[in-house]
Design a protein around this motif. Structure first.
Motif, PDB file in Angstrom:
ATOM      1  N   ASP A   1       8.207  -1.133  12.779  1.00  0.00           N
ATOM      2  CA  ASP A   1       7.895  -0.367  13.991  1.00  0.00           C
ATOM      3  C   ASP A   1       6.716   0.577  13.810  1.00  0.00           C
ATOM      4  OD1 ASP A   1      10.124  -1.486  15.463  1.00  0.00           O
ATOM      5  OD2 ASP A   1      11.394  -0.309  14.120  1.00  0.00           O
ATOM      6  N   SER A   2       6.017   0.444  12.691  1.00  0.00           N
ATOM      7  CA  SER A   2       4.886   1.315  12.420  1.00  0.00           C
ATOM      8  C   SER A   2       3.716   1.001  13.354  1.00  0.00           C
ATOM      9  CB  SER A   2       4.429   1.156  10.964  1.00  0.00           C
ATOM     10  OG  SER A   2       3.295   1.927  10.716  1.00  0.00           O
ATOM     11  N   LEU A   3       2.946   2.041  13.670  1.00  0.00           N
ATOM     12  CA  LEU A   3       1.774   1.860  14.515  1.00  0.00           C
ATOM     13  C   LEU A   3       0.487   1.791  13.694  1.00  0.00           C
ATOM     14  CD1 LEU A   3       2.687   4.297  17.421  1.00  0.00           C
ATOM     15  CD2 LEU A   3       3.037   1.833  17.295  1.00  0.00           C
ATOM     16  N   GLU A   4       0.613   1.960  12.379  1.00  0.00           N
ATOM     17  CA  GLU A   4      -0.551   1.841  11.511  1.00  0.00           C
ATOM     18  C   GLU A   4      -0.083   1.374  10.148  1.00  0.00           C
ATOM     19  OE1 GLU A   4      -1.904   5.951  10.014  1.00  0.00           O
ATOM     20  OE2 GLU A   4      -1.304   6.282  12.079  1.00  0.00           O
ATOM     21  N   ASP A   5      -1.033   1.041   9.287  1.00  0.00           N
ATOM     22  CA  ASP A   5      -0.689   0.407   8.017  1.00  0.00           C
ATOM     23  C   ASP A   5      -0.405   1.374   6.880  1.00  0.00           C
ATOM     24  OD1 ASP A   5      -0.835  -2.278   8.834  1.00  0.00           O
ATOM     25  OD2 ASP A   5      -2.991  -2.028   8.972  1.00  0.00           O
ATOM     26  N   HIS A   6      -1.036   2.510   6.890  1.00  0.00           N
ATOM     27  CA  HIS A   6      -0.886   3.424   5.753  1.00  0.00           C
ATOM     28  C   HIS A   6       0.159   4.479   6.075  1.00  0.00           C
ATOM     29  CE1 HIS A   6      -4.247   1.669   3.643  1.00  0.00           C
ATOM     30  NE2 HIS A   6      -4.901   1.699   4.763  1.00  0.00           N
ATOM     31  N   GLU A   7       1.052   4.673   5.138  1.00  0.00           N
ATOM     32  CA  GLU A   7       2.075   5.684   5.313  1.00  0.00           C
ATOM     33  C   GLU A   7       1.440   7.068   5.222  1.00  0.00           C
ATOM     34  OE1 GLU A   7       6.051   3.815   3.481  1.00  0.00           O
ATOM     35  OE2 GLU A   7       4.617   4.613   2.052  1.00  0.00           O
ATOM     36  N   THR A   8       1.976   8.003   5.965  1.00  0.00           N
ATOM     37  CA  THR A   8       1.525   9.371   5.874  1.00  0.00           C
ATOM     38  C   THR A   8       2.132  10.007   4.638  1.00  0.00           C
ATOM     39  OG1 THR A   8       1.451   9.504   8.268  1.00  0.00           O
ATOM     40  CG2 THR A   8       1.421  11.578   7.058  1.00  0.00           C
ATOM     41  N   GLU A   9       1.294  10.573   3.784  1.00  0.00           N
ATOM     42  CA  GLU A   9       1.805  11.209   2.576  1.00  0.00           C
ATOM     43  C   GLU A   9       2.489  12.515   2.954  1.00  0.00           C
ATOM     44  OE1 GLU A   9       0.598   8.185   0.226  1.00  0.00           O
ATOM     45  OE2 GLU A   9       1.654   9.962  -0.475  1.00  0.00           O
ATOM     46  N   SER A  10       3.678  12.753   2.430  1.00  0.00           N
ATOM     47  CA  SER A  10       4.403  13.984   2.765  1.00  0.00           C
ATOM     48  C   SER A  10       4.089  15.067   1.757  1.00  0.00           C
ATOM     49  CB  SER A  10       5.899  13.699   2.799  1.00  0.00           C
ATOM     50  OG  SER A  10       6.303  13.093   1.606  1.00  0.00           O
TER      51      SER A  10
ATOM     52  N   ASN B   1       0.812  -1.220   0.000  1.00  0.00           N
ATOM     53  CA  ASN B   1       0.000   0.000   0.000  1.00  0.00           C
ATOM     54  C   ASN B   1       0.849   1.274   0.000  1.00  0.00           C
ATOM     55  OD1 ASN B   1       1.004  -0.088   2.594  1.00  0.00           O
ATOM     56  ND2 ASN B   1      -0.978  -0.024   3.612  1.00  0.00           N
ATOM     57  N   SER B   2       2.141   1.121  -0.314  1.00  0.00           N
ATOM     58  CA  SER B   2       3.042   2.272  -0.277  1.00  0.00           C
ATOM     59  C   SER B   2       2.946   3.094  -1.552  1.00  0.00           C
ATOM     60  CB  SER B   2       4.486   1.783  -0.097  1.00  0.00           C
ATOM     61  OG  SER B   2       5.388   2.852  -0.235  1.00  0.00           O
ATOM     62  N   SER B   3       3.142   4.392  -1.418  1.00  0.00           N
ATOM     63  CA  SER B   3       3.183   5.272  -2.591  1.00  0.00           C
ATOM     64  C   SER B   3       4.591   5.337  -3.167  1.00  0.00           C
ATOM     65  CB  SER B   3       2.721   6.678  -2.187  1.00  0.00           C
ATOM     66  OG  SER B   3       3.558   7.191  -1.163  1.00  0.00           O
ATOM     67  N   GLN B   4       5.548   4.715  -2.491  1.00  0.00           N
ATOM     68  CA  GLN B   4       6.928   4.736  -2.959  1.00  0.00           C
ATOM     69  C   GLN B   4       7.108   3.775  -4.143  1.00  0.00           C
ATOM     70  OE1 GLN B   4       9.175   3.793   0.553  1.00  0.00           O
ATOM     71  NE2 GLN B   4       8.990   5.843   1.395  1.00  0.00           N
ATOM     72  N   GLU B   5       8.269   3.838  -4.764  1.00  0.00           N
ATOM     73  CA  GLU B   5       8.562   2.985  -5.912  1.00  0.00           C
ATOM     74  C   GLU B   5       8.411   1.511  -5.534  1.00  0.00           C
ATOM     75  OE1 GLU B   5      12.334   1.928  -8.843  1.00  0.00           O
ATOM     76  OE2 GLU B   5      12.457   3.619  -7.462  1.00  0.00           O
ATOM     77  N   LYS B   6       7.725   0.780  -6.384  1.00  0.00           N
ATOM     78  CA  LYS B   6       7.482  -0.638  -6.112  1.00  0.00           C
ATOM     79  C   LYS B   6       8.750  -1.461  -6.314  1.00  0.00           C
ATOM     80  CE  LYS B   6       3.103  -0.255  -5.170  1.00  0.00           C
ATOM     81  NZ  LYS B   6       2.681  -0.316  -3.778  1.00  0.00           N
ATOM     82  N   GLN B   7       8.978  -2.385  -5.414  1.00  0.00           N
ATOM     83  CA  GLN B   7      10.116  -3.279  -5.474  1.00  0.00           C
ATOM     84  C   GLN B   7       9.639  -4.666  -5.928  1.00  0.00           C
ATOM     85  OE1 GLN B   7      13.243  -2.154  -5.032  1.00  0.00           O
ATOM     86  NE2 GLN B   7      12.325  -0.143  -4.749  1.00  0.00           N
TER      87      GLN B   7
END
Length: 194
Positions: A185-194, A89-95
């Motif tokens: 170490d994340s406390l939730e699943d979705h990354e915060t969009e910067s 579910n990351s917005s970063q480049e897919k690996q």
């Protein structure tokens, strides 16, 4: 978003492992399962590296599958695969490897728990190497899964099921880069969009 308080971290890898290896699970049809156990490799007729193949260290998720294989791999191979990952579910480049943190369930799978377990999708550019060079052994554990399902249907309690079938313990990852990649170490699943 605040998470329900739990003694277990929200993201945690729990697995069956020893000093040399970690066990992950996969479900396959009978033809692939039989040949994989016989040949001790997934490089058998019917298996394909062309689609993403998902592995799970969590045993409870495997109970209702037709055939279940326990696949042992070294710690270094397991962590090498994770180093090539990105969150689904990351917005970063897919690996080439995807990591999902799925809701963990009680041994019967009837109730969700307030924390997550890892599921790892191995993409085709890594799957061939994984199947050919990273697997130490393959065991058919379908009978164990079927017995557990029978005990669930017979009304065995969650505590009894856990004591009888769940051999997992916390799998520690010390590499800080890897912890960050998989958001351990994340406390939730979705990354915060910067």
């Amino acid at each position: 978003m605040a998470q329900e308080k739990s003694a277990v971290p929200y993201h945690q890898i729990r697995a069956l492992y020893d000093d040399d290896s970690i066990t992950v699970y996969q479900a396959y049809n009978a033809k692939i399962a039989d040949e994989a156990v016989k040949q001790q490799t997934l490089k058998v007729p019917g298996w394909s590296s062309e689609r993403m193949t998902w592995i799970k260290p969590s045993w409870s998720w495997m109970m209702n599958q037709s055939r279940v294989l326990a696949i042992r791999m070294s710690h270094s191979s397991f962590e090498t695969i994770l180093l090539k990952s990105s969150l689904s579910n990351s917005s970063q480049e897919k690996q080439p490897v995807r990591v999902q943190w799925d809701p963990e369930r009680t041994p019967s799978t009837k109730n969700k728990l307030p924390y997550r377990s890892i599921q790892i999708g191995i993409g085709r550019s890594v799957a061939e190497t994984w199947a050919q060079d990273m697997i130490l052994s393959i065991e058919d554990v379908t009978e164990k899964a079927q017995k557990m399902h029978e005990d669930v249907e017979a009304g065995m309690s969650e505590d009894e099921l856990a004591e009888k079938y769940i051999e997992e313990r916390v799998y520690e990852i010390k590499d800080e880069e890897l912890r960050k990649i998989i958001r351990l170490d994340s406390l939730e699943d979705h990354e915060t969009e910067s």
